[in-house]
Design an enzyme around this catalytic site. Structure first.
Site, PDB file in Angstrom:
ATOM      1  N   LEU A   8       7.917  59.172  83.876  1.00 26.03           N
ATOM      2  CA  LEU A   8       8.074  59.043  85.329  1.00 26.03           C
ATOM      3  C   LEU A   8       6.904  58.270  85.933  1.00 26.03           C
ATOM      4  O   LEU A   8       6.648  58.342  87.132  1.00 26.03           O
ATOM      5  CB  LEU A   8       8.213  60.435  85.974  1.00 26.03           C
ATOM      6  CG  LEU A   8       9.352  61.285  85.397  1.00 26.03           C
ATOM      7  CD1 LEU A   8       9.380  62.668  86.040  1.00 26.03           C
ATOM      8  CD2 LEU A   8      10.705  60.592  85.557  1.00 26.03           C
ATOM      9  N   SER A   9       6.182  57.554  85.094  1.00 25.81           N
ATOM     10  CA  SER A   9       5.113  56.654  85.532  1.00 25.81           C
ATOM     11  C   SER A   9       3.932  57.352  86.178  1.00 25.81           C
ATOM     12  O   SER A   9       3.418  56.918  87.215  1.00 25.81           O
ATOM     13  CB  SER A   9       5.644  55.593  86.495  1.00 25.81           C
ATOM     14  OG  SER A   9       6.547  54.777  85.841  1.00 25.81           O
ATOM     15  N   SER A  10       3.481  58.421  85.544  1.00 23.51           N
ATOM     16  CA  SER A  10       2.293  59.083  86.082  1.00 23.51           C
ATOM     17  C   SER A  10       1.072  58.166  85.989  1.00 23.51           C
ATOM     18  O   SER A  10       0.202  58.196  86.870  1.00 23.51           O
ATOM     19  CB  SER A  10       2.032  60.411  85.376  1.00 23.51           C
ATOM     20  OG  SER A  10       1.909  60.215  83.990  1.00 23.51           O
ATOM     21  N   ASP A  46       6.686  49.615  87.295  1.00 22.67           N
ATOM     22  CA  ASP A  46       6.261  50.937  87.734  1.00 22.67           C
ATOM     23  C   ASP A  46       5.303  50.850  88.925  1.00 22.67           C
ATOM     24  O   ASP A  46       5.418  51.600  89.902  1.00 22.67           O
ATOM     25  CB  ASP A  46       5.589  51.689  86.575  1.00 22.67           C
ATOM     26  CG  ASP A  46       6.487  51.768  85.347  1.00 22.67           C
ATOM     27  OD1 ASP A  46       7.705  51.561  85.494  1.00 22.67           O
ATOM     28  OD2 ASP A  46       5.969  52.025  84.251  1.00 22.67           O
ATOM     29  N   TYR A  76       6.594  49.751  71.918  1.00 21.62           N
ATOM     30  CA  TYR A  76       6.880  49.009  73.156  1.00 21.62           C
ATOM     31  C   TYR A  76       6.403  47.558  72.993  1.00 21.62           C
ATOM     32  O   TYR A  76       7.130  46.609  73.303  1.00 21.62           O
ATOM     33  CB  TYR A  76       6.172  49.716  74.322  1.00 21.62           C
ATOM     34  CG  TYR A  76       6.378  49.080  75.670  1.00 21.62           C
ATOM     35  CD1 TYR A  76       7.442  49.447  76.485  1.00 21.62           C
ATOM     36  CD2 TYR A  76       5.487  48.121  76.152  1.00 21.62           C
ATOM     37  CE1 TYR A  76       7.619  48.876  77.743  1.00 21.62           C
ATOM     38  CE2 TYR A  76       5.652  47.541  77.396  1.00 21.62           C
ATOM     39  CZ  TYR A  76       6.717  47.926  78.193  1.00 21.62           C
ATOM     40  OH  TYR A  76       6.882  47.350  79.429  1.00 21.62           O
TER      41      TYR A  76
HETATM   42  C1  GLA Z   1       7.717  51.223  80.991  1.00 24.13           C
HETATM   43  C2  GLA Z   1       6.880  50.054  81.469  1.00 24.13           C
HETATM   44  C3  GLA Z   1       7.672  49.199  82.461  1.00 24.13           C
HETATM   45  C4  GLA Z   1       9.033  48.810  81.883  1.00 24.13           C
HETATM   46  C5  GLA Z   1       9.737  50.029  81.298  1.00 24.13           C
HETATM   47  C6  GLA Z   1      11.010  49.666  80.589  1.00 24.13           C
HETATM   48  O1  GLA Z   1       7.991  52.091  82.035  1.00 24.13           O
HETATM   49  O2  GLA Z   1       5.713  50.523  82.105  1.00 24.13           O
HETATM   50  O3  GLA Z   1       6.934  48.063  82.816  1.00 24.13           O
HETATM   51  O4  GLA Z   1       8.897  47.797  80.939  1.00 24.13           O
HETATM   52  O5  GLA Z   1       8.922  50.746  80.395  1.00 24.13           O
HETATM   53  O6  GLA Z   1      11.945  49.202  81.489  1.00 24.13           O
END
Ligand code: GLA
Length: 381
Positions: free
Chosen positions: A127-129, A174, A226
């Protein structure tokens, strides 16, 4: 919510006095557009009502002092002048990286800053903490030092902190979501031009809900997989003679790629960009229910072509769909974190079904968060 009030109090306990500024930056969910950002494509995230709060005050000793409620045993006291990639590890590298990126951009933050951090956002749930922490720190440092940089610029600097200081090769989605989203809307971001458009997203108004299923499997963007996907996309684009997969719109061109892995990766990116456009058209036409099928197609593409799904996500998506979700998909970078399901409002069978499937496999129960499209980062004081 608790963290928003508490950060101010903790500032006093840790640094003395009251903070000059208080900022909150939210985490995000991504409705659709996965692994498209670093391919210069489109994404459609929305901000959550959960985030990272930073209470901040200026200093005079040239130090960046950072404390976090979530890491009580790991205070960071860093001379600003000595910040360099690799010099800081752990959670403090994210806010320190932002100070470094600002300095590299010509903003030395003279005197330094004290930052007290608190969060109500689960970590590692996809969730992008980390982006929320970067963005709250960026706004606090920008505000304290009167820089007044535009938010898209702060998003870029926060991404630079993550890429070059922390060493995680994430895209721009994010940070953009955390800084630029509006309540009741998703954010359509063209990652090539930086152009943004808000798209109405009102699940409750449609009698629906967006349910985040935290699968409990933890992911780390820095673990290499990734970066491997990014590299595969770059190689596919090079083999197709374009600067990014965004430039490719025909699946026929992809069929000419000799390497079957690159073919699958490119096919995902191209079809996912199409799915973003389709979703925007459905939302604009008031058909959120119609997005369910698009979510399902996205999951299959992420699972089979991009190969970033994980067992708990596949089980959660299948169980949610069988129990009445209109659609569901894994969310975020992959290999762990959360899934997103579009469900009828007030219906409990989806959560119960996913929990039962997890229990049957001996997995810990998943977590559930009702995702309400919320405002981007705000100054609270
Ligand atoms: C993570 C990365 C984003 C994006 C997503 C996949 O959240 O931080 O920049 O690449 O994966 O969509």
């Amino acid at each position: 919510m608790a963290g928003r009030v508490a950060a101010e109090r903790w500032f006093g306990d840790w640094f003395g006095g009251r903070p000059e500024q208080l900022w909150v930056a939210p985490g995000r969910a991504n409705l659709i557009g996965e692994h498209t950002d670093y391919n210069q494509g489109w994404v459609l995230p929305f901000a959550l009502d959960l985030g990272v709060t930073v209470a901040a005050g200026r200093r005079r000793d040239g130090m960046l002092a950072i404390r976090s409620r979530q890491a009580p045993g790991a205070p960071a006291d860093l001379p600003l002048a000595a910040l360099a990639p690799g010099a800081v590890t752990g959670w403090a590298a994210y806010p320190a990286g932002v100070a470094w990126a600002l300095r590299e951009d010509g903003h030395p933050l003279a005197g330094g800053a004290s930052l007290a951090v608190d969060s109500d956002l689960p970590e590692g749930a996809g969730l992008s903490s980390s982006a929320a922490l970067e963005c709250a720190a960026a706004l606090a440092l920008d505000g304290l030092h009167g820089l007044d940089l535009p938010r898209p610029r702060l998003a870029t600097l926060a991404q630079r902190a993550e890429n070059d200081f922390v060493g995680v090769p994430s895209g721009i989605m994010d940070q953009s979501a955390s800084l630029l989203c509006q309540a009741g809307h998703a954010l359509l971001l063209d990652c090539r031009s930086g152009e943004t458009t808000t798209v109405p997203l009102d699940p409750a108004g449609a009698g629906l809900a967006l349910l985040i299923i935290d699968t409990g499997a933890r992911h780390a963007l820095g673990d290499g997989r990734y970066a491997q996907r990014r590299d595969e996309c770059d190689r596919a684009a090079a083999a197709l003679g374009v600067s990014s997969l965004r430039e490719v719109t025909s699946l026929a061109a992809v069929a000419g790629l000799a390497d079957p892995v690159l073919r699958r990766r490119a096919r995902h990116v191209i079809t996912e960009n199409e799915r973003v456009a389709e979703t925007v058209a459905l939302l604009t036409g008031g058909d959120l229910a119609g997005v369910g099928a698009v979510l399902r197609a996205s999951h299959i593409s992420l699972r089979d072509d991009f190969e970033v799904s994980w067992p708990e996500a596949d089980v959660a998506v299948d169980a949610a769909t069988a129990a009445g979700a209109l659609g569901a998909r894994m969310m975020g970078g992959g290999f762990g974190g959360s899934a997103l399901a579009l469900v009828p409002a007030g219906q409990r069978t989806v959560g119960a079904a996913v929990t039962a499937e997890f229990a049957g496999r001996g997995w810990p129960p998943p977590g559930f968060i009702q995702a309400v499209p919320s405002a981007g980062a705000l100054r609270l004081r």
